[in-house]
Design a protein around this motif. Structure first.
Motif, PDB file in Angstrom:
ATOM      1  N   PRO A  19      51.267  35.176  27.577  1.00 22.82           N
ATOM      2  CA  PRO A  19      51.643  35.396  26.178  1.00 22.82           C
ATOM      3  C   PRO A  19      50.504  34.928  25.283  1.00 22.82           C
ATOM      4  O   PRO A  19      50.128  33.757  25.301  1.00 22.82           O
ATOM      5  CB  PRO A  19      52.893  34.532  25.990  1.00 22.82           C
ATOM      6  CG  PRO A  19      52.863  33.535  27.093  1.00 22.82           C
ATOM      7  CD  PRO A  19      51.995  34.089  28.190  1.00 22.82           C
ATOM      8  N   VAL A  20      49.916  35.852  24.562  1.00 23.98           N
ATOM      9  CA  VAL A  20      48.747  35.558  23.727  1.00 23.98           C
ATOM     10  C   VAL A  20      49.224  35.060  22.356  1.00 23.98           C
ATOM     11  O   VAL A  20      49.998  35.732  21.677  1.00 23.98           O
ATOM     12  CB  VAL A  20      47.870  36.811  23.546  1.00 23.98           C
ATOM     13  CG1 VAL A  20      46.668  36.522  22.672  1.00 23.98           C
ATOM     14  CG2 VAL A  20      47.438  37.350  24.904  1.00 23.98           C
ATOM     15  N   LEU A  21      48.770  33.879  21.969  1.00 22.93           N
ATOM     16  CA  LEU A  21      49.106  33.355  20.644  1.00 22.93           C
ATOM     17  C   LEU A  21      48.494  34.245  19.578  1.00 22.93           C
ATOM     18  O   LEU A  21      47.382  34.750  19.740  1.00 22.93           O
ATOM     19  CB  LEU A  21      48.570  31.936  20.476  1.00 22.93           C
ATOM     20  CG  LEU A  21      49.208  30.876  21.366  1.00 22.93           C
ATOM     21  CD1 LEU A  21      48.487  29.553  21.193  1.00 22.93           C
ATOM     22  CD2 LEU A  21      50.682  30.717  21.049  1.00 22.93           C
ATOM     23  N   THR A  22      49.204  34.408  18.483  1.00 21.85           N
ATOM     24  CA  THR A  22      48.679  35.170  17.359  1.00 21.85           C
ATOM     25  C   THR A  22      47.997  34.200  16.409  1.00 21.85           C
ATOM     26  O   THR A  22      48.664  33.352  15.809  1.00 21.85           O
ATOM     27  CB  THR A  22      49.816  35.907  16.623  1.00 21.85           C
ATOM     28  OG1 THR A  22      50.504  36.752  17.551  1.00 21.85           O
ATOM     29  CG2 THR A  22      49.264  36.741  15.483  1.00 21.85           C
ATOM     30  N   PRO A  23      46.678  34.297  16.277  1.00 24.61           N
ATOM     31  CA  PRO A  23      45.973  33.358  15.386  1.00 24.61           C
ATOM     32  C   PRO A  23      46.120  33.739  13.910  1.00 24.61           C
ATOM     33  O   PRO A  23      46.091  34.911  13.559  1.00 24.61           O
ATOM     34  CB  PRO A  23      44.519  33.465  15.836  1.00 24.61           C
ATOM     35  CG  PRO A  23      44.409  34.751  16.558  1.00 24.61           C
ATOM     36  CD  PRO A  23      45.769  35.145  17.025  1.00 24.61           C
ATOM     37  N   PHE A  24      46.304  32.715  13.103  1.00 19.45           N
ATOM     38  CA  PHE A  24      46.365  32.871  11.652  1.00 19.45           C
ATOM     39  C   PHE A  24      45.266  32.015  11.030  1.00 19.45           C
ATOM     40  O   PHE A  24      44.902  30.973  11.566  1.00 19.45           O
ATOM     41  CB  PHE A  24      47.722  32.407  11.109  1.00 19.45           C
ATOM     42  CG  PHE A  24      48.861  33.283  11.523  1.00 19.45           C
ATOM     43  CD1 PHE A  24      49.266  34.335  10.716  1.00 19.45           C
ATOM     44  CD2 PHE A  24      49.535  33.055  12.706  1.00 19.45           C
ATOM     45  CE1 PHE A  24      50.328  35.148  11.084  1.00 19.45           C
ATOM     46  CE2 PHE A  24      50.593  33.867  13.088  1.00 19.45           C
ATOM     47  CZ  PHE A  24      50.990  34.917  12.285  1.00 19.45           C
ATOM     48  N   GLY A  25      44.769  32.433   9.873  1.00 21.41           N
ATOM     49  CA  GLY A  25      43.773  31.658   9.151  1.00 21.41           C
ATOM     50  C   GLY A  25      44.439  30.611   8.268  1.00 21.41           C
ATOM     51  O   GLY A  25      45.668  30.534   8.180  1.00 21.41           O
ATOM     52  N   ASP A  26      43.619  29.823   7.603  1.00 27.14           N
ATOM     53  CA  ASP A  26      44.124  28.810   6.681  1.00 27.14           C
ATOM     54  C   ASP A  26      44.943  29.426   5.553  1.00 27.14           C
ATOM     55  O   ASP A  26      45.799  28.771   4.964  1.00 27.14           O
ATOM     56  CB  ASP A  26      42.975  27.996   6.086  1.00 27.14           C
ATOM     57  CG  ASP A  26      42.302  27.105   7.126  1.00 27.14           C
ATOM     58  OD1 ASP A  26      42.962  26.759   8.145  1.00 27.14           O
ATOM     59  OD2 ASP A  26      41.126  26.759   6.934  1.00 27.14           O
ATOM     60  N   ASP A  27      44.689  30.699   5.261  1.00 27.60           N
ATOM     61  CA  ASP A  27      45.406  31.397   4.205  1.00 27.60           C
ATOM     62  C   ASP A  27      46.711  32.027   4.699  1.00 27.60           C
ATOM     63  O   ASP A  27      47.363  32.766   3.971  1.00 27.60           O
ATOM     64  CB  ASP A  27      44.510  32.478   3.591  1.00 27.60           C
ATOM     65  CG  ASP A  27      44.037  33.505   4.620  1.00 27.60           C
ATOM     66  OD1 ASP A  27      44.372  33.387   5.824  1.00 27.60           O
ATOM     67  OD2 ASP A  27      43.302  34.429   4.218  1.00 27.60           O
ATOM     68  N   GLN A  28      47.089  31.730   5.960  1.00 23.61           N
ATOM     69  CA  GLN A  28      48.310  32.240   6.594  1.00 23.61           C
ATOM     70  C   GLN A  28      48.261  33.738   6.877  1.00 23.61           C
ATOM     71  O   GLN A  28      49.276  34.350   7.180  1.00 23.61           O
ATOM     72  CB  GLN A  28      49.558  31.901   5.766  1.00 23.61           C
ATOM     73  CG  GLN A  28      49.753  30.415   5.510  1.00 23.61           C
ATOM     74  CD  GLN A  28      49.781  29.595   6.793  1.00 23.61           C
ATOM     75  OE1 GLN A  28      50.506  29.909   7.714  1.00 23.61           O
ATOM     76  NE2 GLN A  28      48.971  28.543   6.846  1.00 23.61           N
ATOM     77  N   GLU A  29      47.076  34.333   6.791  1.00 21.73           N
ATOM     78  CA  GLU A  29      46.900  35.744   7.136  1.00 21.73           C
ATOM     79  C   GLU A  29      46.499  35.851   8.603  1.00 21.73           C
ATOM     80  O   GLU A  29      45.917  34.930   9.172  1.00 21.73           O
ATOM     81  CB  GLU A  29      45.817  36.385   6.249  1.00 21.73           C
ATOM     82  CG  GLU A  29      46.167  36.430   4.776  1.00 21.73           C
ATOM     83  CD  GLU A  29      47.358  37.332   4.471  1.00 21.73           C
ATOM     84  OE1 GLU A  29      47.474  38.414   5.095  1.00 21.73           O
ATOM     85  OE2 GLU A  29      48.171  36.951   3.607  1.00 21.73           O
ATOM     86  N   THR A  62      58.171  35.205  12.177  1.00 22.25           N
ATOM     87  CA  THR A  62      57.521  34.985  10.889  1.00 22.25           C
ATOM     88  C   THR A  62      56.567  36.101  10.503  1.00 22.25           C
ATOM     89  O   THR A  62      55.962  36.039   9.438  1.00 22.25           O
ATOM     90  CB  THR A  62      56.741  33.652  10.901  1.00 22.25           C
ATOM     91  OG1 THR A  62      55.738  33.711  11.921  1.00 22.25           O
ATOM     92  CG2 THR A  62      57.664  32.485  11.162  1.00 22.25           C
ATOM     93  N   GLN A  63      56.446  37.115  11.346  1.00 21.94           N
ATOM     94  CA  GLN A  63      55.536  38.215  11.051  1.00 21.94           C
ATOM     95  C   GLN A  63      56.287  39.381  10.429  1.00 21.94           C
ATOM     96  O   GLN A  63      57.422  39.678  10.801  1.00 21.94           O
ATOM     97  CB  GLN A  63      54.853  38.712  12.329  1.00 21.94           C
ATOM     98  CG  GLN A  63      53.882  37.738  12.917  1.00 21.94           C
ATOM     99  CD  GLN A  63      53.310  38.248  14.230  1.00 21.94           C
ATOM    100  OE1 GLN A  63      53.978  38.934  14.988  1.00 21.94           O
ATOM    101  NE2 GLN A  63      52.071  37.898  14.488  1.00 21.94           N
TER     102      GLN A  63
END
Length: 111
Positions: A19-29, A62-63
């Motif tokens: 299961p690959v984690l979905t990376p988010f930036g500091d801006d939550q994008e 949350t997506q």
């Protein structure tokens, strides 16, 4: 081979389904560049036989629909046929689950 047999074909999916984690930036994008790098790392270092996107790690709650489609498209493109990709289509909305499962998004044509 029917669809049910294909689903459980260890020769196709292997034993290591990651299961690959979905990376988010500091801006939550979404950070699709990091997702691509992570997929490349997993494949190039033989850490996976199959990649699972946006499903078992829980971030799908949350997506948005569009974010999940973006993850699927970027993930399929990054894998580039080197490994099977499983798209986690489960949603809290039945309509969205059906829409994701029907694969009306462009990258699904590779599935």
């Amino acid at each position: 081979m029917n669809a049910k047999d294909t689903m459980f074909d260890k020769n196709r999916y292997g034993k290591i389904l990651v299961p690959v984690l979905t990376p988010f930036g500091d801006d939550q994008e979404l950070d699709l560049e990091k997702l691509t790098s992570l997929i490349d790392y997993l494949i190039e270092n033989n850490k996976a036989d199959t990649l699972i996107l946006s499903g078992t790690t829980g971030e799908f709650h949350t997506q948005t629909f569009d974010e999940r489609v973006a993850v699927f498209e970027a993930g399929v493109e990054a894998a580039a046929g080197r490994l099977p990709v499983v798209a986690g289509i489960g949603c809290t909305s039945t309509k969205e689950t059906i829409a994701l499962g029907r694969g009306s998004w462009p990258a699904c044509r590779h599935c």
